[in-house]
Write a protein that holds these residues in place. Sequence first.
Motif, short mmCIF file in Angstrom:
data_model
loop_
_atom_site.label_atom_id
_atom_site.label_comp_id
_atom_site.label_asym_id
_atom_site.label_seq_id
_atom_site.Cartn_x
_atom_site.Cartn_y
_atom_site.Cartn_z
N PRO A 183 0.73 -1.14 -0.02
CA PRO A 183 0.09 0.07 -0.08
C PRO A 183 0.66 1.04 0.05
CG PRO A 183 -0.76 -1.54 1.65
CD PRO A 183 0.57 -1.96 0.99
N VAL A 184 1.89 1.19 0.77
CA VAL A 184 2.78 2.42 0.71
C VAL A 184 3.53 2.77 -0.79
CG1 VAL A 184 5.18 3.45 1.51
CG2 VAL A 184 3.55 2.02 3.03
N GLU A 185 3.59 1.62 -1.63
CA GLU A 185 4.04 1.74 -2.85
C GLU A 185 2.95 2.24 -3.57
OE1 GLU A 185 6.49 1.84 -6.23
OE2 GLU A 185 6.79 1.73 -4.34
N VAL A 186 1.73 1.98 -3.37
CA VAL A 186 0.73 2.58 -4.05
C VAL A 186 0.48 4.00 -3.82
CG1 VAL A 186 -1.95 2.40 -4.39
CG2 VAL A 186 -0.57 0.20 -4.32
N GLU A 210 -2.50 1.84 9.94
CA GLU A 210 -1.74 3.25 9.94
C GLU A 210 -1.73 3.58 8.50
OE1 GLU A 210 -0.84 0.58 11.53
OE2 GLU A 210 -0.43 0.98 13.75
N VAL A 211 -1.20 2.82 7.38
CA VAL A 211 -1.12 3.37 6.13
C VAL A 211 -2.70 3.74 5.82
CG1 VAL A 211 -0.43 2.47 3.87
CG2 VAL A 211 0.60 1.49 5.60
N LEU A 216 -5.19 8.97 4.31
CA LEU A 216 -6.42 9.98 4.72
C LEU A 216 -5.93 11.11 4.90
CD1 LEU A 216 -9.16 7.75 6.42
CD2 LEU A 216 -9.12 8.37 4.30
N THR A 217 -4.98 11.10 5.79
CA THR A 217 -4.29 12.40 6.04
C THR A 217 -3.56 12.94 4.97
OG1 THR A 217 -3.75 11.74 8.56
CG2 THR A 217 -2.40 13.45 7.62
#
Length: 446
Positions: A183-186, A210-211, A216-217
């Motif tokens: 998800p971080v790579e996305v 957290e991701v 959202l943040t």
Amino acid sequence: MTWFRRLTLRGRLILIGSVGLAVGLLLGGLLLVTVLRFVLIRAVDDGARGTAADIASLISAKVLADPIPTAGTQYIQVLDQQDRIRAASVGADRLRPVLHGDELARARAGRVIVVPANRIGLTGELRVVVAQSGGETVLVAAPDRDVQESVLIVRDVLLIAYPLLVGALAGLAWHVVGWALAPVEVLRQGAEDISAGQVGRLPVPEGDDEVHRLGLTLNRMLGRLDAARQRQRDFVADAAHELRSPIASLRTQLDVAEHIGEPASIPDLAVEVDRLSRLVDDLLLLARAEEGDPRLRRREPVELTALLRDVVPAGARVPVTVVPGDPQWTIGDPVALRQVIDNLVTNAVRHAASRVTVAAGRSADRVVVTITDDGPGIPPGDRDRVFDRFTRLDDARARDSGGAGLGLAIVRELVRLHSGTITLGDAAPGLRVAVAFQPRPEPEPD
């Protein structure tokens, strides 16, 4: 550590985890081998003590056989009072005790004596214990060869199994961390696709981790940036539109004067230049307020009732009345607070029918400045919109009477810098503006 910084986050996590796992397994293996050896040695000693106690019981009952029967690999000798061998197990030396004189003395004191196993033709070490019965001494020697072999087998197994286990777990962790970081790579790819011209939004992964919250943040941050960018574009467009009018007027007057061969009207040019100067000053002040300029953050005690009397114009279009009252103190920048009151009073005078009333008082835990006029007022649906830049309502669209539409926008930003609030209400008829500030006790006289 340059090589470590060159690794990817995935590589760093796997390296740290693998090293930690290897160290943990190493310490655990050392502890396991140590405990295993301790337990096995203790079992050998306990077995030797049990055999010595049994032989001592046989001596006391005078039923000791010779040779002494044994189980396992124990080595037994029975010494008389002159330390001569009276009986021994099969294969034991019948001429010399396995312990020498000083060793025998320490063994009789209850200690376990460790001697080389070559005294009985074996390798390794012997663990010798002693029991006494009727002046005779029982020596039981147990070799630790089996213990050492067991420990070596366990050690070898661990030396082979632990690297394989670390490698297998590192491979599993590599895939798990890659799955967790997907998800971080996305998010990264989504951020890469965002351009300066189109802010857009990041793809938020599903879940409640957290991701997901990070996505959202970041999207909320992008929303604020997009709104700020849009406000900047609107500001530039509105400023250009507002500046175009006085500049065009100046150019027209100069062109006419040049065409007819007469000098331009100095008063008319001065009016347009003053209007242009006021507009530029307001734009600069608004920009400073929105950026939180430190020059507008000066804080000192300010008495609002006296400030109202000082700001109220003497020759206004309609009478402006300051309601008498007790001194009301707050803390802030006197120049900025003067600008707030001046803009509100000027706006009230512009729209009032016959009078304007200003006052300062207390309401709950706040100091409130009120400006009331008897003009047409502002419809409830437009009371938030009037604080936007370059906003003019239908009855105030003429630039000559309505200004550039920056006064209330400046007021809102300056009040915000002072942690205050501003509200608009009905005065029946007219408009009532209430500005609330934090109170401050009256300063002590010098």
